[in-house]
Design a protein around this motif. Structure first.
Motif, PDB file in Angstrom:
ATOM      1  N   PHE A 155     -42.066  39.736  -0.488  1.00  0.00           N
ATOM      2  CA  PHE A 155     -43.110  39.206  -1.360  1.00  0.00           C
ATOM      3  C   PHE A 155     -43.295  37.739  -1.019  1.00  0.00           C
ATOM      4  CE2 PHE A 155     -41.544  42.781  -3.944  1.00  0.00           C
ATOM      5  CZ  PHE A 155     -42.745  43.442  -4.140  1.00  0.00           C
ATOM      6  N   THR A 156     -44.540  37.273  -1.054  1.00  0.00           N
ATOM      7  CA  THR A 156     -44.821  35.886  -0.688  1.00  0.00           C
ATOM      8  C   THR A 156     -45.515  35.151  -1.820  1.00  0.00           C
ATOM      9  OG1 THR A 156     -46.961  36.469   0.279  1.00  0.00           O
ATOM     10  CG2 THR A 156     -45.063  36.486   1.747  1.00  0.00           C
ATOM     11  N   ASP A 157     -45.472  33.827  -1.711  1.00  0.00           N
ATOM     12  CA  ASP A 157     -46.206  32.996  -2.667  1.00  0.00           C
ATOM     13  C   ASP A 157     -47.624  32.780  -2.132  1.00  0.00           C
ATOM     14  OD1 ASP A 157     -45.929  31.163  -0.633  1.00  0.00           O
ATOM     15  OD2 ASP A 157     -44.506  29.881  -1.705  1.00  0.00           O
ATOM     16  N   THR A 166     -48.856  30.454  -0.412  1.00  0.00           N
ATOM     17  CA  THR A 166     -48.947  29.836   0.908  1.00  0.00           C
ATOM     18  C   THR A 166     -48.467  30.766   2.024  1.00  0.00           C
ATOM     19  OG1 THR A 166     -46.728  28.872   0.765  1.00  0.00           O
ATOM     20  CG2 THR A 166     -48.574  27.539  -0.080  1.00  0.00           C
ATOM     21  N   GLY A 167     -48.007  31.962   1.666  1.00  0.00           N
ATOM     22  CA  GLY A 167     -47.524  32.902   2.677  1.00  0.00           C
ATOM     23  C   GLY A 167     -46.041  32.798   2.957  1.00  0.00           C
ATOM     24  N   GLU A 168     -45.342  31.938   2.250  1.00  0.00           N
ATOM     25  CA  GLU A 168     -43.892  31.810   2.413  1.00  0.00           C
ATOM     26  C   GLU A 168     -43.193  32.832   1.530  1.00  0.00           C
ATOM     27  OE1 GLU A 168     -42.231  29.849   4.596  1.00  0.00           O
ATOM     28  OE2 GLU A 168     -44.252  29.467   5.333  1.00  0.00           O
ATOM     29  N   PRO A 169     -42.058  33.375   1.982  1.00  0.00           N
ATOM     30  CA  PRO A 169     -41.352  34.372   1.159  1.00  0.00           C
ATOM     31  C   PRO A 169     -40.828  33.763  -0.134  1.00  0.00           C
ATOM     32  CG  PRO A 169     -40.074  33.825   3.122  1.00  0.00           C
ATOM     33  CD  PRO A 169     -41.383  33.122   3.246  1.00  0.00           C
ATOM     34  N   GLY A 203     -32.476  33.428  -6.190  1.00  0.00           N
ATOM     35  CA  GLY A 203     -32.583  32.025  -6.589  1.00  0.00           C
ATOM     36  C   GLY A 203     -32.492  31.031  -5.450  1.00  0.00           C
ATOM     37  N   MET A 204     -32.358  31.503  -4.204  1.00  0.00           N
ATOM     38  CA  MET A 204     -32.249  30.592  -3.057  1.00  0.00           C
ATOM     39  C   MET A 204     -33.494  30.709  -2.188  1.00  0.00           C
ATOM     40  SD  MET A 204     -28.271  31.012  -1.966  1.00  0.00           S
ATOM     41  CE  MET A 204     -28.418  29.655  -0.855  1.00  0.00           C
ATOM     42  N   ASP A 205     -34.027  29.571  -1.767  1.00  0.00           N
ATOM     43  CA  ASP A 205     -35.178  29.571  -0.882  1.00  0.00           C
ATOM     44  C   ASP A 205     -34.789  30.161   0.468  1.00  0.00           C
ATOM     45  OD1 ASP A 205     -36.821  28.399  -2.752  1.00  0.00           O
ATOM     46  OD2 ASP A 205     -36.448  26.362  -2.055  1.00  0.00           O
TER      47      ASP A 205
END
Length: 88
Positions: free
Chosen positions: A42-44, A46-49, A54-56
């Motif tokens: 799933f992405t935000d 901006t296309g980032e996961p 809880g960890m980027d």
């Protein structure tokens, strides 16, 4: 006589540098060429996961984790030096 030997010294250094660069490139650890890894997340906006537990995370992190899971399950071979893949 001295003038004819001067060009050989830089040429010899270039040959040594090329050999070292080739050896370094051949010795790099890479994944086997036949192992395809697909990652879905799933992405935000901006296309980032989205964060996992809880960890980027980055796409590279997810890709590496998927590859390690495939190695652990026996579906892919572990990474090996590039020259081994050249030999077949």
């Amino acid at each position: 006589m001295e003038l004819s030997q001067r060009p050989r010294i830089p040429l010899a250094w270039w040959c040594v540098a090329a050999l070292v660069a080739f050896a370094w490139h051949a010795g790099q650890t890479v994944r086997p060429p036949g192992c395809e890894v697909t990652v879905v997340a799933f992405t935000d906006g901006t296309g980032e996961p989205l964060p996992v537990d809880g960890m980027d995370v980055t796409w590279e992190d997810l890709d590496e984790q998927a590859y390690q899971d495939m190695v652990a399950s026996g579906q892919c071979a572990p990474p090996a030096p590039r020259w081994q893949h050249w030999l077949g």
